[in-house]
Design a protein around this motif. Sequence first.
Motif, PDB file in Angstrom:
ATOM      1  N   GLU A 125       0.815  -1.218   0.000  1.00  0.00           N
ATOM      2  CA  GLU A 125       0.000   0.000   0.000  1.00  0.00           C
ATOM      3  C   GLU A 125       0.849   1.269   0.000  1.00  0.00           C
ATOM      4  OE1 GLU A 125      -3.035   2.300   3.063  1.00  0.00           O
ATOM      5  OE2 GLU A 125      -2.796   0.133   3.268  1.00  0.00           O
ATOM      6  N   PHE A 126       1.890   1.306   0.828  1.00  0.00           N
ATOM      7  CA  PHE A 126       2.648   2.537   1.021  1.00  0.00           C
ATOM      8  C   PHE A 126       3.728   2.784  -0.029  1.00  0.00           C
ATOM      9  CE2 PHE A 126       1.894   2.018   5.880  1.00  0.00           C
ATOM     10  CZ  PHE A 126       0.612   2.513   5.745  1.00  0.00           C
ATOM     11  N   THR A 127       4.294   1.726  -0.598  1.00  0.00           N
ATOM     12  CA  THR A 127       5.418   1.882  -1.523  1.00  0.00           C
ATOM     13  C   THR A 127       5.115   2.807  -2.703  1.00  0.00           C
ATOM     14  OG1 THR A 127       6.429  -0.204  -0.858  1.00  0.00           O
ATOM     15  CG2 THR A 127       7.016   0.635  -3.037  1.00  0.00           C
ATOM     16  N   PRO A 128       4.006   2.629  -3.424  1.00  0.00           N
ATOM     17  CA  PRO A 128       3.766   3.524  -4.574  1.00  0.00           C
ATOM     18  C   PRO A 128       3.635   4.998  -4.175  1.00  0.00           C
ATOM     19  CG  PRO A 128       2.298   1.625  -4.662  1.00  0.00           C
ATOM     20  CD  PRO A 128       2.986   1.590  -3.335  1.00  0.00           C
ATOM     21  N   THR A 129       2.963   5.263  -3.074  1.00  0.00           N
ATOM     22  CA  THR A 129       2.780   6.646  -2.631  1.00  0.00           C
ATOM     23  C   THR A 129       4.110   7.265  -2.236  1.00  0.00           C
ATOM     24  OG1 THR A 129       0.577   6.105  -1.832  1.00  0.00           O
ATOM     25  CG2 THR A 129       1.561   8.130  -0.989  1.00  0.00           C
ATOM     26  N   LEU A 130       4.884   6.531  -1.458  1.00  0.00           N
ATOM     27  CA  LEU A 130       6.185   7.052  -1.042  1.00  0.00           C
ATOM     28  C   LEU A 130       7.093   7.277  -2.244  1.00  0.00           C
ATOM     29  CD1 LEU A 130       6.675   4.894   2.160  1.00  0.00           C
ATOM     30  CD2 LEU A 130       6.537   7.392   2.094  1.00  0.00           C
ATOM     31  N   GLU A 131       7.109   6.329  -3.189  1.00  0.00           N
ATOM     32  CA  GLU A 131       7.948   6.480  -4.377  1.00  0.00           C
ATOM     33  C   GLU A 131       7.510   7.674  -5.218  1.00  0.00           C
ATOM     34  OE1 GLU A 131       7.912   2.612  -6.227  1.00  0.00           O
ATOM     35  OE2 GLU A 131       9.509   1.879  -4.896  1.00  0.00           O
ATOM     36  N   ALA A 132       6.207   7.933  -5.270  1.00  0.00           N
ATOM     37  CA  ALA A 132       5.701   9.096  -6.014  1.00  0.00           C
ATOM     38  C   ALA A 132       6.195  10.398  -5.404  1.00  0.00           C
ATOM     39  CB  ALA A 132       4.178   9.072  -6.058  1.00  0.00           C
ATOM     40  N   HIS A 133       6.522  10.359  -4.111  1.00  0.00           N
ATOM     41  CA  HIS A 133       7.037  11.542  -3.416  1.00  0.00           C
ATOM     42  C   HIS A 133       8.561  11.531  -3.330  1.00  0.00           C
ATOM     43  CE1 HIS A 133       2.927  11.578  -1.206  1.00  0.00           C
ATOM     44  NE2 HIS A 133       2.860  12.247  -2.325  1.00  0.00           N
ATOM     45  N   GLY A 134       9.201  10.582  -4.044  1.00  0.00           N
ATOM     46  CA  GLY A 134      10.659  10.520  -4.056  1.00  0.00           C
ATOM     47  C   GLY A 134      11.272   9.843  -2.852  1.00  0.00           C
ATOM     48  N   HIS A 135      10.498   9.003  -2.155  1.00  0.00           N
ATOM     49  CA  HIS A 135      10.992   8.303  -0.967  1.00  0.00           C
ATOM     50  C   HIS A 135      10.847   6.797  -1.164  1.00  0.00           C
ATOM     51  CE1 HIS A 135      10.934  11.982   1.618  1.00  0.00           C
ATOM     52  NE2 HIS A 135      10.089  12.351   0.676  1.00  0.00           N
ATOM     53  N   ASN A 136      11.575   6.051  -0.378  1.00  0.00           N
ATOM     54  CA  ASN A 136      11.460   4.593  -0.362  1.00  0.00           C
ATOM     55  C   ASN A 136      10.973   4.157   1.007  1.00  0.00           C
ATOM     56  OD1 ASN A 136      12.486   4.028  -3.016  1.00  0.00           O
ATOM     57  ND2 ASN A 136      14.523   4.536  -2.245  1.00  0.00           N
ATOM     58  N   LEU A 137      10.232   3.070   1.039  1.00  0.00           N
ATOM     59  CA  LEU A 137       9.810   2.493   2.316  1.00  0.00           C
ATOM     60  C   LEU A 137      10.964   1.692   2.880  1.00  0.00           C
ATOM     61  CD1 LEU A 137       7.544   1.970   4.381  1.00  0.00           C
ATOM     62  CD2 LEU A 137       6.941  -0.054   3.047  1.00  0.00           C
ATOM     63  N   SER A 138      11.316   1.975   4.127  1.00  0.00           N
ATOM     64  CA  SER A 138      12.367   1.221   4.805  1.00  0.00           C
ATOM     65  C   SER A 138      11.882   0.896   6.208  1.00  0.00           C
ATOM     66  CB  SER A 138      13.660   2.039   4.879  1.00  0.00           C
ATOM     67  OG  SER A 138      13.533   3.079   5.835  1.00  0.00           O
ATOM     68  N   SER A 139      12.680   0.133   6.927  1.00  0.00           N
ATOM     69  CA  SER A 139      12.301  -0.221   8.297  1.00  0.00           C
ATOM     70  C   SER A 139      12.209   1.016   9.187  1.00  0.00           C
ATOM     71  CB  SER A 139      13.293  -1.221   8.881  1.00  0.00           C
ATOM     72  OG  SER A 139      14.588  -0.670   8.911  1.00  0.00           O
ATOM     73  N   ASP A 140      12.906   2.092   8.814  1.00  0.00           N
ATOM     74  CA  ASP A 140      12.920   3.312   9.626  1.00  0.00           C
ATOM     75  C   ASP A 140      11.959   4.391   9.137  1.00  0.00           C
ATOM     76  OD1 ASP A 140      14.890   2.305  11.333  1.00  0.00           O
ATOM     77  OD2 ASP A 140      16.495   2.986  10.011  1.00  0.00           O
ATOM     78  N   THR A 141      11.198   4.131   8.093  1.00  0.00           N
ATOM     79  CA  THR A 141      10.278   5.145   7.577  1.00  0.00           C
ATOM     80  C   THR A 141       9.304   5.550   8.674  1.00  0.00           C
ATOM     81  OG1 THR A 141      10.439   4.270   5.334  1.00  0.00           O
ATOM     82  CG2 THR A 141       8.525   5.655   5.822  1.00  0.00           C
ATOM     83  N   PRO A 142       9.208   6.856   8.976  1.00  0.00           N
ATOM     84  CA  PRO A 142       8.310   7.300  10.046  1.00  0.00           C
ATOM     85  C   PRO A 142       6.838   7.084   9.682  1.00  0.00           C
ATOM     86  CG  PRO A 142       9.718   9.116   9.284  1.00  0.00           C
ATOM     87  CD  PRO A 142       9.956   7.960   8.392  1.00  0.00           C
ATOM     88  N   MET A 143       6.108   6.502  10.611  1.00  0.00           N
ATOM     89  CA  MET A 143       4.683   6.229  10.449  1.00  0.00           C
ATOM     90  C   MET A 143       3.904   6.917  11.570  1.00  0.00           C
ATOM     91  SD  MET A 143       4.171   4.077   7.937  1.00  0.00           S
ATOM     92  CE  MET A 143       5.514   3.834   6.791  1.00  0.00           C
ATOM     93  N   VAL A 144       2.736   7.414  11.235  1.00  0.00           N
ATOM     94  CA  VAL A 144       1.826   7.925  12.251  1.00  0.00           C
ATOM     95  C   VAL A 144       0.905   6.760  12.608  1.00  0.00           C
ATOM     96  CG1 VAL A 144       0.018   9.587  12.804  1.00  0.00           C
ATOM     97  CG2 VAL A 144       1.959  10.273  11.368  1.00  0.00           C
ATOM     98  N   SER A 145       1.050   6.299  13.823  1.00  0.00           N
ATOM     99  CA  SER A 145       0.275   5.182  14.356  1.00  0.00           C
ATOM    100  C   SER A 145      -0.837   5.772  15.218  1.00  0.00           C
ATOM    101  CB  SER A 145       1.205   4.300  15.189  1.00  0.00           C
ATOM    102  OG  SER A 145       0.497   3.326  15.890  1.00  0.00           O
ATOM    103  N   GLU A 146      -2.074   5.520  14.810  1.00  0.00           N
ATOM    104  CA  GLU A 146      -3.212   6.164  15.477  1.00  0.00           C
ATOM    105  C   GLU A 146      -4.195   5.126  16.013  1.00  0.00           C
ATOM    106  OE1 GLU A 146      -6.833   9.286  14.345  1.00  0.00           O
ATOM    107  OE2 GLU A 146      -5.503   8.546  12.769  1.00  0.00           O
ATOM    108  N   VAL A 147      -4.727   5.404  17.180  1.00  0.00           N
ATOM    109  CA  VAL A 147      -5.803   4.623  17.782  1.00  0.00           C
ATOM    110  C   VAL A 147      -6.973   5.574  17.978  1.00  0.00           C
ATOM    111  CG1 VAL A 147      -6.527   3.257  19.791  1.00  0.00           C
ATOM    112  CG2 VAL A 147      -4.164   3.104  18.950  1.00  0.00           C
ATOM    113  N   PHE A 148      -8.171   5.105  17.650  1.00  0.00           N
ATOM    114  CA  PHE A 148      -9.364   5.954  17.752  1.00  0.00           C
ATOM    115  C   PHE A 148     -10.520   5.156  18.339  1.00  0.00           C
ATOM    116  CE2 PHE A 148      -8.859   4.294  13.460  1.00  0.00           C
ATOM    117  CZ  PHE A 148     -10.018   3.567  13.313  1.00  0.00           C
ATOM    118  N   GLU A 149     -11.561   5.868  18.726  1.00  0.00           N
ATOM    119  CA  GLU A 149     -12.750   5.209  19.238  1.00  0.00           C
ATOM    120  C   GLU A 149     -13.994   5.911  18.685  1.00  0.00           C
ATOM    121  OE1 GLU A 149     -13.013   5.537  23.502  1.00  0.00           O
ATOM    122  OE2 GLU A 149     -12.723   7.695  23.465  1.00  0.00           O
TER     123      GLU A 149
END
Length: 155
Positions: A125-149
């Motif tokens: 899911e994330f690879t195409p979007t990141l590549e379109a922005h000139g980035h690669n997905l790696s183990s260190d790629t920052p993610m926003v992890s959210e919990v909601f109710e």
Amino acid sequence: MPAKSAEELWKAYTETTDTNGASYQTRWFGNQNKPAEVQAATDAILAGTKTATTTPLDTYTNEQVAIPQPGDYNVLFNGDMKPVAVIKTVVSELIPFYRISAEHAWHEDEGDRTIGDWRQRKTDEFTPTLEAHGHNLSSDTPMVSEVFEVVYRAD
């Protein structure tokens, strides 16, 4: 009777709860051009099985959208882009891709709900979007992890 607009749903919610003047944003999960995908996610949220999501930080910065913060409210739209609930962000953390926990993957309610399956799905899911922005997905790629109710339902 279901709300006809996000404003109407928000008003109904604020009449039942003290939100201390909070505001809201509108939100849906999945690709808006794929109503069945959005509806499936909405159904899982309303059923209480999907209570978390993960998004690359890059998505927020490239789209110039605020990162969700604890206490943020969103009017949730279904696959028909109709308001069905109010959700509230409970947790929002910046975490490297490979530090997302198995528990968080379980609460995203996708696939078989394991961390291995989650990583594969999110890589796809994330690879195409990141590549379109000139980035690669790696183990260190920052993610926003959210919990909601879900705090309010239109029905």
